[in-house]
Structures are given as structure tokens and as C-alpha cells.
Scaffold this motif. Sequence first.
Motif, PDB file in Angstrom:
ATOM      1  N   VAL A  51       0.833  -0.982   0.124  1.00  0.00           N
ATOM      2  CA  VAL A  51      -0.025  -0.137   0.204  1.00  0.00           C
ATOM      3  C   VAL A  51       0.802   1.144   0.006  1.00  0.00           C
ATOM      4  CG1 VAL A  51      -0.192   0.058   2.752  1.00  0.00           C
ATOM      5  CG2 VAL A  51      -1.760   1.249   1.299  1.00  0.00           C
ATOM      6  N   TRP A  52       0.518   2.306  -0.726  1.00  0.00           N
ATOM      7  CA  TRP A  52       0.985   3.587  -0.714  1.00  0.00           C
ATOM      8  C   TRP A  52      -0.053   4.273   0.049  1.00  0.00           C
ATOM      9  CZ3 TRP A  52       1.420   0.480  -5.038  1.00  0.00           C
ATOM     10  CH2 TRP A  52       2.702   0.626  -5.744  1.00  0.00           C
ATOM     11  N   ILE A  53       0.417   4.618   1.258  1.00  0.00           N
ATOM     12  CA  ILE A  53      -0.383   5.701   2.115  1.00  0.00           C
ATOM     13  C   ILE A  53      -0.138   7.125   1.882  1.00  0.00           C
ATOM     14  CG2 ILE A  53      -1.165   6.250   4.487  1.00  0.00           C
ATOM     15  CD1 ILE A  53      -0.220   3.560   5.145  1.00  0.00           C
ATOM     16  N   ILE A  54      -0.864   7.789   1.031  1.00  0.00           N
ATOM     17  CA  ILE A  54      -0.671   9.218   0.479  1.00  0.00           C
ATOM     18  C   ILE A  54      -1.342  10.392   1.169  1.00  0.00           C
ATOM     19  CG2 ILE A  54      -0.130   8.217  -1.816  1.00  0.00           C
ATOM     20  CD1 ILE A  54      -3.021   8.807  -2.781  1.00  0.00           C
ATOM     21  N   ALA A  55      -2.248   9.918   2.125  1.00  0.00           N
ATOM     22  CA  ALA A  55      -2.736  11.057   3.185  1.00  0.00           C
ATOM     23  C   ALA A  55      -2.952  10.370   4.435  1.00  0.00           C
ATOM     24  CB  ALA A  55      -4.062  11.388   2.459  1.00  0.00           C
ATOM     25  N   ARG A  56      -2.677  11.144   5.528  1.00  0.00           N
ATOM     26  CA  ARG A  56      -3.125  10.576   6.732  1.00  0.00           C
ATOM     27  C   ARG A  56      -3.676  11.967   7.597  1.00  0.00           C
ATOM     28  NH1 ARG A  56       1.887   9.174  10.600  1.00  0.00           N
ATOM     29  NH2 ARG A  56       0.157   9.846  12.367  1.00  0.00           N
ATOM     30  N   PHE A  61      -3.110  20.393   9.600  1.00  0.00           N
ATOM     31  CA  PHE A  61      -3.321  20.348   8.306  1.00  0.00           C
ATOM     32  C   PHE A  61      -4.762  19.724   7.506  1.00  0.00           C
ATOM     33  CE2 PHE A  61      -1.841  18.985   3.948  1.00  0.00           C
ATOM     34  CZ  PHE A  61      -1.377  19.999   3.499  1.00  0.00           C
ATOM     35  N   ALA A  62      -4.798  18.534   6.980  1.00  0.00           N
ATOM     36  CA  ALA A  62      -5.782  17.799   6.774  1.00  0.00           C
ATOM     37  C   ALA A  62      -6.217  16.616   7.839  1.00  0.00           C
ATOM     38  CB  ALA A  62      -5.800  17.246   5.436  1.00  0.00           C
ATOM     39  N   GLU A  63      -7.150  16.960   8.597  1.00  0.00           N
ATOM     40  CA  GLU A  63      -7.303  16.044   9.849  1.00  0.00           C
ATOM     41  C   GLU A  63      -8.350  15.063   9.720  1.00  0.00           C
ATOM     42  OE1 GLU A  63      -8.105  19.404  12.541  1.00  0.00           O
ATOM     43  OE2 GLU A  63      -5.755  19.796  12.887  1.00  0.00           O
ATOM     44  N   THR A  64      -9.169  15.002   8.637  1.00  0.00           N
ATOM     45  CA  THR A  64     -10.349  14.095   8.697  1.00  0.00           C
ATOM     46  C   THR A  64     -10.078  12.720   8.037  1.00  0.00           C
ATOM     47  OG1 THR A  64     -11.259  15.045   6.785  1.00  0.00           O
ATOM     48  CG2 THR A  64     -11.819  15.988   8.944  1.00  0.00           C
ATOM     49  N   PHE A  65      -9.256  12.482   7.343  1.00  0.00           N
ATOM     50  CA  PHE A  65      -8.972  11.314   6.516  1.00  0.00           C
ATOM     51  C   PHE A  65      -7.907  10.628   6.306  1.00  0.00           C
ATOM     52  CE2 PHE A  65      -7.925  14.462   3.340  1.00  0.00           C
ATOM     53  CZ  PHE A  65      -7.380  13.784   2.538  1.00  0.00           C
ATOM     54  N   ALA A  66      -7.693   9.392   5.776  1.00  0.00           N
ATOM     55  CA  ALA A  66      -6.453   8.976   5.136  1.00  0.00           C
ATOM     56  C   ALA A  66      -6.826   8.226   3.866  1.00  0.00           C
ATOM     57  CB  ALA A  66      -6.073   7.780   6.010  1.00  0.00           C
ATOM     58  N   GLN A  67      -5.811   8.446   3.071  1.00  0.00           N
ATOM     59  CA  GLN A  67      -6.061   7.920   1.538  1.00  0.00           C
ATOM     60  C   GLN A  67      -4.923   6.923   1.096  1.00  0.00           C
ATOM     61  OE1 GLN A  67      -7.683  10.670  -0.922  1.00  0.00           O
ATOM     62  NE2 GLN A  67      -7.268   9.577  -3.052  1.00  0.00           N
ATOM     63  N   ILE A 138     -10.395   5.310   0.727  1.00  0.00           N
ATOM     64  CA  ILE A 138     -10.347   6.340   1.548  1.00  0.00           C
ATOM     65  C   ILE A 138     -10.975   5.955   2.735  1.00  0.00           C
ATOM     66  CG2 ILE A 138     -11.474   8.732   1.897  1.00  0.00           C
ATOM     67  CD1 ILE A 138     -10.983   9.372  -1.027  1.00  0.00           C
ATOM     68  N   ARG A 139     -10.512   6.220   4.090  1.00  0.00           N
ATOM     69  CA  ARG A 139     -10.859   5.869   5.317  1.00  0.00           C
ATOM     70  C   ARG A 139     -11.191   7.290   6.246  1.00  0.00           C
ATOM     71  NH1 ARG A 139      -6.714   3.750   8.399  1.00  0.00           N
ATOM     72  NH2 ARG A 139      -8.233   2.846   9.829  1.00  0.00           N
ATOM     73  N   LYS A 140     -12.252   7.171   6.604  1.00  0.00           N
ATOM     74  CA  LYS A 140     -12.767   8.516   7.374  1.00  0.00           C
ATOM     75  C   LYS A 140     -13.517   7.796   8.599  1.00  0.00           C
ATOM     76  CE  LYS A 140     -15.177  12.631   7.687  1.00  0.00           C
ATOM     77  NZ  LYS A 140     -16.057  12.502   8.924  1.00  0.00           N
ATOM     78  N   ARG A 141     -13.298   8.312  10.004  1.00  0.00           N
ATOM     79  CA  ARG A 141     -14.065   8.026  10.932  1.00  0.00           C
ATOM     80  C   ARG A 141     -15.551   8.652  10.844  1.00  0.00           C
ATOM     81  NH1 ARG A 141     -11.140   8.083  16.360  1.00  0.00           N
ATOM     82  NH2 ARG A 141     -10.090   6.263  15.400  1.00  0.00           N
ATOM     83  N   TYR A 142     -16.296   7.782  11.191  1.00  0.00           N
ATOM     84  CA  TYR A 142     -17.939   8.049  10.895  1.00  0.00           C
ATOM     85  C   TYR A 142     -18.393   9.265  11.861  1.00  0.00           C
ATOM     86  CZ  TYR A 142     -22.946   8.313   9.900  1.00  0.00           C
ATOM     87  OH  TYR A 142     -24.135   8.786   9.625  1.00  0.00           O
ATOM     88  N   GLU A 143     -19.015  10.288  11.606  1.00  0.00           N
ATOM     89  CA  GLU A 143     -19.475  11.268  12.497  1.00  0.00           C
ATOM     90  C   GLU A 143     -21.073  11.046  12.708  1.00  0.00           C
ATOM     91  OE1 GLU A 143     -17.961  15.272  12.599  1.00  0.00           O
ATOM     92  OE2 GLU A 143     -16.763  14.557  11.056  1.00  0.00           O
ATOM     93  N   ASP A 261     -15.022  16.446   3.195  1.00  0.00           N
ATOM     94  CA  ASP A 261     -16.026  16.347   4.286  1.00  0.00           C
ATOM     95  C   ASP A 261     -17.034  16.925   4.462  1.00  0.00           C
ATOM     96  OD1 ASP A 261     -13.730  18.091   4.671  1.00  0.00           O
ATOM     97  OD2 ASP A 261     -14.114  18.231   6.743  1.00  0.00           O
ATOM     98  N   VAL A 262     -18.195  16.629   4.374  1.00  0.00           N
ATOM     99  CA  VAL A 262     -19.495  17.683   4.562  1.00  0.00           C
ATOM    100  C   VAL A 262     -20.466  17.179   5.338  1.00  0.00           C
ATOM    101  CG1 VAL A 262     -19.043  17.675   1.869  1.00  0.00           C
ATOM    102  CG2 VAL A 262     -20.543  15.840   2.989  1.00  0.00           C
ATOM    103  N   ASN A 263     -21.432  18.060   5.510  1.00  0.00           N
ATOM    104  CA  ASN A 263     -22.976  17.827   6.140  1.00  0.00           C
ATOM    105  C   ASN A 263     -22.907  17.525   7.589  1.00  0.00           C
ATOM    106  OD1 ASN A 263     -23.876  17.599   3.381  1.00  0.00           O
ATOM    107  ND2 ASN A 263     -24.210  15.451   3.494  1.00  0.00           N
TER     108      ASN A 263
END
Length: 270
Positions: A51-56, A61-67, A138-143, A261-263
Motif C-alpha cells: 500500500v501507498w499511504i498518500i494522506a493521513r 493540516f488535513a485532519e479528517t481522512f486517510a487515503q 479512503i478511510r474516515k471515522r464516521y460522525e 468532508d461535508v454535512n
Amino acid sequence: MTYAFPPGGLPGQDVMPDGKAVFTTAYAFIPANTMRDIVTSYLPGWTGTRVWIIARPLSGFAETFAQYAVEVAAGGGTDRPEPDQGAQATILVASGQMRLTIDGTSYDLLAGGYAYIPAGSTWALTNPGDAPLQFHWIRKRYEPAAGIERPTAFVTSDQDTPVNWMPGTDKWGTTRFVDPSDLRHDMHMNIVTFRPGGLIPFAETHVMEHGLYVLQGTARYLLNTDWVEVGPGDFMWLRAFCPQACVATGTEDFRYLLYKDVNRHVSLAL
């Protein structure tokens, strides 16, 4: 349609290390040619996979997701893909074959296949083909939100989802896998398309964080105050309020995978 993926490999010793990668306080630009074998990782619970982890998430900075960009060899995969029960997932297949099982239901996906996997799901993924399986994850913790049902799993494809063209033009549009007004979803993973000559006619400046992975074509992209030439496999990572715009170049469509990230209300905790 094509779906770019990290090239892997390693440049020869005749290639000088002059690079275009940039990391600033407003954005990061990670060119495709930096995504080589030596920067891959392996994941617990996965076999035949790199795996290439290109965002964390990074504080400030960008705080909500990993790609991730994930490559699975023939016969490889996992029955324990996600260690965080609070994390939801979106997947886009770039090439190869994927057998995806979500809460006991199996699906076969090819290039362009898309899946949404809710937080807390039991899921598994294998490569039943002979060629490597390559996909974007893409991984994001659900709110959760009071009075709003949680979203359910679904599987579709880029090919089966229409482009929603912006008002007054057929040169700039978005493939929306989720209705923007569906408040169950706190994130979107879309594909944005510009036909040759299409553009964003103003510098977007907004609260949403972005991950933009170029799937096809070329463009000039405004990142904060810098115009950057981008092409297949390049990745842009934008923090909240980073100005952005786009002018498509070349003779084919320019397309990129977009996270935002939205809504949800903005947390007031620091």
C-alpha cells in the motif's frame, strides 16, 4: 476511461532527483513519480498486499481522512481489512478484479467499480484474478448526527453513474456516488471531470478538506497561490480554505478522484 495508479518500480541511476513534490502549510503536491516501491507499506491482516499511504490526518493540516492506493497480488486479500470499528470506507477499483464481501453479501468489481462500506461493517476483500488488483481506498471515522440514520452499504460503478454537469456548461461536472443532500453521509468520494478547455472559473475557498488523485488527463491546477502542472497519478492534498482552481489542458478529459468532508457541524473543540 482510465484510472491511474502509482507506478511503483524505481528510476535508474541516470535520473537526477530533481522533483516537483511540494509540502506547504496550505497544500501538498505529491507527483506520481515519487510513488515508488521503496515507499510502500504492508498491512496487518492482509496477504499479498502492499500500500501507498498518500494522506493521513495531520494536526493543523488535513485532519479528517486517510487515503491509500492498494495493490493486491493474485489470490491475496484480507478478511480483517479495517482495525477501527468507527471507520467507514470508500473504494474505487483502478484495475484488475475485486471480490468484495460486505456483511455476508459478495460483489465482483472491475475497473471503475465503486463501493461504500459503513463503519462497523464486517467486510472482506480478495483478488480472484490472475493480474494484480489495484484500488483507491479512503478511510474516515464516521460522525453520527442526532436524528439521522446511519448510511447503508452500496456498490456501483463509475460507468453506471451519470456526470452531473455544472449549471450552464457541459465542460465541468461531477460523478456523485451519493446525493449531496443525503445527510446520512458525512463525506463524499466523487469523480470530477473536465472536458478539454473546461475550467473552474473562480478560486474555490472553503472549509472542506480535499484529497485529489488524478485519474486521467492533464491540467493546470491552482493550489493556494501556485499554478501546478498535474497529470495521471499525481496527488493533491488541500487543507481547509486553501484556494483552488483548475484549467484542463490536452486533448482528453481531465478526471480526478475527490474526497471532501461535508454535512456536519464544525467541532468547536481544539
